[in-house]
Design a protein around this motif. Sequence first.
Motif, mmCIF file in Angstrom:
data_model
loop_
_atom_site.group_PDB
_atom_site.id
_atom_site.type_symbol
_atom_site.label_atom_id
_atom_site.label_comp_id
_atom_site.label_asym_id
_atom_site.label_seq_id
_atom_site.Cartn_x
_atom_site.Cartn_y
_atom_site.Cartn_z
ATOM 1 N N UNK A 43 -7.851 -2.932 7.643
ATOM 2 C CA UNK A 43 -6.077 -3.051 7.009
ATOM 3 C C UNK A 43 -6.015 -2.214 6.216
ATOM 4 N N UNK A 44 -6.818 -1.735 5.492
ATOM 5 C CA UNK A 44 -6.185 -0.570 4.355
ATOM 6 C C UNK A 44 -6.255 0.730 5.102
ATOM 7 N N UNK A 54 7.648 4.094 7.331
ATOM 8 C CA UNK A 54 6.451 3.715 7.280
ATOM 9 C C UNK A 54 6.157 3.312 6.029
ATOM 10 N N UNK A 55 5.345 1.863 6.328
ATOM 11 C CA UNK A 55 5.510 1.102 5.470
ATOM 12 C C UNK A 55 3.534 0.322 5.459
ATOM 13 N N UNK A 56 3.166 0.590 4.587
ATOM 14 C CA UNK A 56 1.670 -0.699 4.314
ATOM 15 C C UNK A 56 1.735 -1.718 4.969
ATOM 16 N N UNK A 57 0.662 -2.160 5.297
ATOM 17 C CA UNK A 57 0.986 -3.884 5.755
ATOM 18 C C UNK A 57 1.847 -4.338 4.756
ATOM 19 N N UNK A 58 2.377 -5.739 4.893
ATOM 20 C CA UNK A 58 2.609 -6.810 4.254
ATOM 21 C C UNK A 58 1.585 -7.324 3.808
ATOM 22 N N UNK A 59 1.155 -8.488 3.373
ATOM 23 C CA UNK A 59 0.425 -9.516 2.459
ATOM 24 C C UNK A 59 0.500 -9.991 3.945
#
Length: 155
Positions: A43-44, A54-59
């Motif tokens: 997931x990281x 483009x963004x990192x996965x949210x919690x």
Amino acid sequence: MKTYADAEKEFVSSLTKKDSIAILEMSQKCMDSLKAGNVEAALGMLYVIKAGEVVRLTDENKEDFKKHFCTFPVVDYHLEYFSFSTQGCNDLKYKIEFARKGADGSAPAMAFMFNPVKIDGTWYLCVKNRNQSSKEMLNPRESNSPAPGEVRLRE
């Protein structure tokens, strides 16, 4: 006005063998982590596209994927295909087996699709969502429809 077909031709013609190798290595590393049960590491590596960024996965995304991969662990996987279209919309599809093969030699499986995105020469491994265009859509985007906008990275 640039059409979708123009944007696709321009993007695809800019790619090299190194681009194919890069996305295949990234996705394989992610899939290997999932297969090893290291869901956090996998997931990281992942991103999503939100409002053209483009963004990192949210919690919340991470929790959803954790639940998914706990319910359907990656026992094995196989690359189905990859296809380049535009800077922000590409297909990289895997078949994920989530249980051991039965006596008949088949295993329950599902599809999982990435959307590799290239920004300023760097590839980001995004997860494709149902609303994003793909080569498998029943009603694909028309060639003469307007070209999609550029996708940016939100740091």
